[in-house]
Scaffold this motif. Structure first.
Motif, PDB file in Angstrom:
ATOM      1  N   PRO A 103       0.782  -1.124  -0.002  1.00  0.00           N
ATOM      2  CA  PRO A 103       0.133  -0.070   0.137  1.00  0.00           C
ATOM      3  C   PRO A 103       0.948   1.272   0.091  1.00  0.00           C
ATOM      4  CG  PRO A 103      -0.732  -1.795   1.661  1.00  0.00           C
ATOM      5  CD  PRO A 103       0.641  -2.166   1.173  1.00  0.00           C
ATOM      6  N   SER A 104       0.353   2.222  -0.519  1.00  0.00           N
ATOM      7  CA  SER A 104       1.099   3.725  -0.575  1.00  0.00           C
ATOM      8  C   SER A 104       1.548   3.938   0.787  1.00  0.00           C
ATOM      9  CB  SER A 104       0.141   4.773  -0.976  1.00  0.00           C
ATOM     10  OG  SER A 104      -0.329   4.502  -2.130  1.00  0.00           O
ATOM     11  N   GLY A 105       2.787   4.374   0.989  1.00  0.00           N
ATOM     12  CA  GLY A 105       3.468   4.758   2.289  1.00  0.00           C
ATOM     13  C   GLY A 105       3.814   3.476   2.974  1.00  0.00           C
ATOM     14  N   GLN A 106       3.836   2.352   2.510  1.00  0.00           N
ATOM     15  CA  GLN A 106       4.408   1.110   3.178  1.00  0.00           C
ATOM     16  C   GLN A 106       5.421   0.772   2.421  1.00  0.00           C
ATOM     17  OE1 GLN A 106       1.750  -1.958   4.341  1.00  0.00           O
ATOM     18  NE2 GLN A 106       3.118  -3.447   4.469  1.00  0.00           N
ATOM     19  N   ASN A 107       6.680   0.510   2.792  1.00  0.00           N
ATOM     20  CA  ASN A 107       7.579   0.290   1.912  1.00  0.00           C
ATOM     21  C   ASN A 107       8.581  -1.135   2.536  1.00  0.00           C
ATOM     22  OD1 ASN A 107       8.955   1.252   4.433  1.00  0.00           O
ATOM     23  ND2 ASN A 107      10.224   2.832   3.309  1.00  0.00           N
ATOM     24  N   LYS A 108       7.901  -1.709   3.431  1.00  0.00           N
ATOM     25  CA  LYS A 108       8.257  -3.043   3.880  1.00  0.00           C
ATOM     26  C   LYS A 108       7.180  -4.089   3.898  1.00  0.00           C
ATOM     27  CE  LYS A 108      11.313  -4.502   7.779  1.00  0.00           C
ATOM     28  NZ  LYS A 108      12.491  -5.145   7.108  1.00  0.00           N
TER      29      LYS A 108
END
Length: 161
Positions: free
Chosen positions: A12-17
């Motif tokens: 999801p947008s904003g999640q990078n892990k």
């Protein structure tokens, strides 16, 4: 051998892990198989820190991912042949498209994604597995992935979280 099966890692947008529940399980993996829709090469890089990663590209993957991963592939693990495909396309169900992708190949297991719906069943002697998604559950109650144990026999289990 312990193999982590996953697909559809639409962060999801904003999640990078990736989720910690998935990564904790990857720590003991011998192999990780991704059935497409990575969305980002960052997913490959993160998973590669845990085990060898193989996979295919899916319908939302960009040019870099499509250059790095084929639309379908087969891998041999022990005495078993595993076919991997995303399952996207026109007409028919995702499951039928996955089966058709390996009509000319002798495979024991087919891993596919696209629908985000976890399922496991036999079609004849071929075990079909859609691990669902660890990051995009859509209207389902849980995120999911699958652990495939290959020893003298095959055993598969879903992880829902």
């Amino acid at each position: 051998m312990k193999i982590i099966l996953l697909a559809d890692t639409h962060l999801p947008s904003g999640q990078n892990k990736l989720p910690s529940r998935l990564l904790e399980t990857c720590e003991a993996a011998d192999l990780i198989i991704h059935a497409g829709d990575w969305k980002s090469m960052q997913v490959y890089e993160e998973l590669s820190q845990y085990a060898k990663v193989i996979g295919v590209s899916g319908n939302i993957d960009d040019e870099e991912i499509r250059r790095s991963f084929p639309l379908k592939q087969t891998v041999e693990v022990g005495n078993y042949r595993i076919g991997v495909v995303h399952g996207h396309g026109e007409g028919k169900t995702t499951e039928k498209r996955a089966l058709e992708a390996f009509e000319e190949d002798e495979v024991d297991i087919i891993v596919f994604g696209h629908s985000h719906i976890p399922m496991m069943r036999y079609a004849g002697k071929t075990l079909l597995i859609n691990p669902g998604s660890p990051t995009a559950k859509r209207k389902l109650p849980n995120y999911s992935f699958c652990i495939l144990h290959i020893e003298r026999v095959v055993r598969a289990e879903f992880v829902f979280f």
